[in-house]
Design an enzyme around this catalytic site. Structure first.
Site, PDB file in Angstrom:
ATOM      1  N   LYS A 123      72.105  37.491   8.652  1.00  0.00           N
ATOM      2  CA  LYS A 123      72.940  38.520   8.073  1.00  0.00           C
ATOM      3  C   LYS A 123      72.086  39.516   7.292  1.00  0.00           C
ATOM      4  CE  LYS A 123      76.809  35.339   7.054  1.00  0.00           C
ATOM      5  NZ  LYS A 123      77.932  35.994   7.740  1.00  0.00           N
ATOM      6  N   ARG A 146      82.931  27.657  13.461  1.00  0.00           N
ATOM      7  CA  ARG A 146      83.772  27.074  14.513  1.00  0.00           C
ATOM      8  C   ARG A 146      83.065  25.927  15.226  1.00  0.00           C
ATOM      9  NH1 ARG A 146      84.274  32.797  17.228  1.00  0.00           N
ATOM     10  NH2 ARG A 146      83.966  33.232  15.007  1.00  0.00           N
TER      11      ARG A 146
END
Length: 474
Positions: free
Chosen positions: A253, A327
């Site tokens: 990020k 996830r």
């Protein structure tokens, strides 16, 4: 940290009617009925209110002095019905700054309004002071309004405070090991059983996705598994995403996106707070809590873009973005949860930025194939002022999570419908329809009544209300 906050919330929850004579009355004044309200006051009190420009704006407050210079009563603005619909926990604004003392609501409210007012008072008293000198403010308590279960609200506030404390803690002190320690402490408090699988033992126990995401960190990845309640009671399983810090992995990020990533374990923290509510209130169910606790770090052991990983369920996943790691860890935990065929599975995760784009920071999107469960959650959300909105598990987007080279794609290209495709991905690991996924934000960006800036336990109170309705309390 947690213990002090919880004790404060409990103390604020329940002041008995024996103290009513010494308590300060709170008069709620609706701005659209200002003159009616002032006419019911003593002439000197009404004159004081007018002289100080009190107009009944929602959350505004004015102390009226008595003859000795103390507080005779407090006027708290109640705004208009439209303003109250827009702003939850209106009494929380006064509770945040109230002088020391015991207060009581003098204005009659219906039971739902009285409960929201009392809870707003409790939630507004929260402070996270671990890393600074504690703020000097009075011990302001609210007498339990008539018709409100003060003990129940105190336990709910304890759960919210627990979740807030865990999320607010920085990642250097709230890594996977510390999250495990918090779960151990909670299990000891309630007599629950707990087991933890960590490090390379995850591979032996067939949790390959949890291991892959967390193996690059200095702290070993782990799966926390806690159970509580009568073994013969209906089973409810809570799954919480415990990514204690998310760098994004090799798809790292930018700094601007990494600043709040200590809260990426917000799903796990909220699940633990909800578990505390369930256990302390004695709901008649068998509770299981599963938390994959990892840090998505960068090292030579990091999983890579283009890797194809095999899940606990046997489905293969092509990694097209290492920053879509939540996830992955949830997939193994949901597969484990499904193996026991519980009556209900709920997962909570700070999963996608797309959810914030769709519904903002306050409204939680949730997904389920169970229409009855969806309706129950929607009603509870309104009833307890814990906003959420059902989103579609749209079958037309199923192809987006099927890359061709593997069974599933963890990060479909294009960026559209990101919260929906993430939910569709998770659904592939759940073998039943009695499942709901909550894509929470777990954060309040700017202070609001009852919600200081910082961590928030979103959706937990609404879920609790549904569980209470379905299973009852001991």
């Amino acid at each position: 940290m947690t213990d002090e906050s919880v004790e404060i919330s409990s103390g604020a929850a329940a002041e008995t009617s024996d103290e009513e004579q010494a308590s300060v009355p709170i008069t709620l004044v609706a701005s659209d009925k200002l003159e009616e309200a002032l006419a019911r006051l003593a002439p000197a009190e009404a004159a004081w209110a007018r002289a100080n420009g009190f107009r009944g704006a929602l959350g505004a407050s004015l102390a009226l002095p008595d003859a000795e210079g103390g507080i005779a009563r407090v006027l708290v603005g109640w705004g208009t019905p439209a303003e109250r619909r827009r702003t939850r926990f209106g009494l929380g604004r006064f509770a945040d700054t109230a002088p020391s003392g015991i207060y009581r609501l003098e204005t009659p409210l219906d039971p739902a309004e009285a409960e929201e007012a009392a809870l707003g008072w409790l939630l507004a008293r929260y402070r996270f002071d671990r890393y600074r000198k504690a703020s000097e403010r009075g011990e302001a308590h609210l007498a339990v309004p008539e018709g409100v279960d003060g003990e129940r609200l105190g336990k709910i506030a304890e759960g919210v405070f627990l979740a807030r404390d865990l999320i607010n803690a920085p990642a250097n002190e709230m890594g996977p090991a510390a999250l495990e320690a918090a779960a151990h402490k909670l299990s000891e408090r309630h007599g629950a059983e707990i087991g933890v699988t960590s490090g390379d033992a995850l591979l032996d126990a067939n949790f390959p996705l949890i291991h892959a995401v967390g193996r690059a960190s200095a702290e070993a990845p782990r799966l926390i598994d806690m159970t509580w309640g009568d073994a013969d009671a209906p089973l409810v399983t809570l799954v919480g995403k415990g990514v204690c810090f998310d760098t994004g992995g090799l798809d790292i990020k930018p700094a601007s996106s990494m600043g709040l990533m200590k809260k990426d374990m917000g799903g796990a923290a909220t699940v633990l707070g909800l578990a505390h509510m369930i256990m302390s209130l004695g709901l008649k169910l068998r509770l299981r809590v599963l938390i994959p606790a990892v840090e998505n770090a960068v090292s030579g052991a990091s999983f890579r873009p283009g890797d194809i990983l095999r899940s606990r369920k046997g489905l293969t996943v092509e990694v097209n973005n290492t920053d879509a790691e939540g996830r992955l860890v949830l997939a193994d935990a949901l597969a484990l949860a499904s193996e026991e065929a519980p009556g209900l599975i709920i997962d909570m995760a700070t999963l996608t930025g797309a959810a914030r784009v769709a519904l903002g920071p306050e409204v939680v999107p949730f997904y389920t194939d169970d229409d009855t469960l969806a309706a129950d959650l929607a009603r509870a959300a309104v009833r307890v002022s814990d906003p959420m909105w059902r989103m579609p598990l749209w079958p037309g987007y199923e192809a987006d999570i099927e890359p061709g080279i593997a069974d599933l794609d963890n990060a479909p290209a294009g960026g559209m419908a990101g919260s929906i495709t993430a939910a569709l991905f998770l659904r592939r690991f759940v073998d039943q329809t009695a499942w709901a996924h909550f894509d929470i934000y777990a954060w309040t960006p700017k202070p609001k009544p009852g919600r200081p800036k910082g961590a928030e336990a979103q959706a937990a109170r609404a879920i609790l209300a549904v569980l209470e309705q379905r299973y009852g309390r001991s």
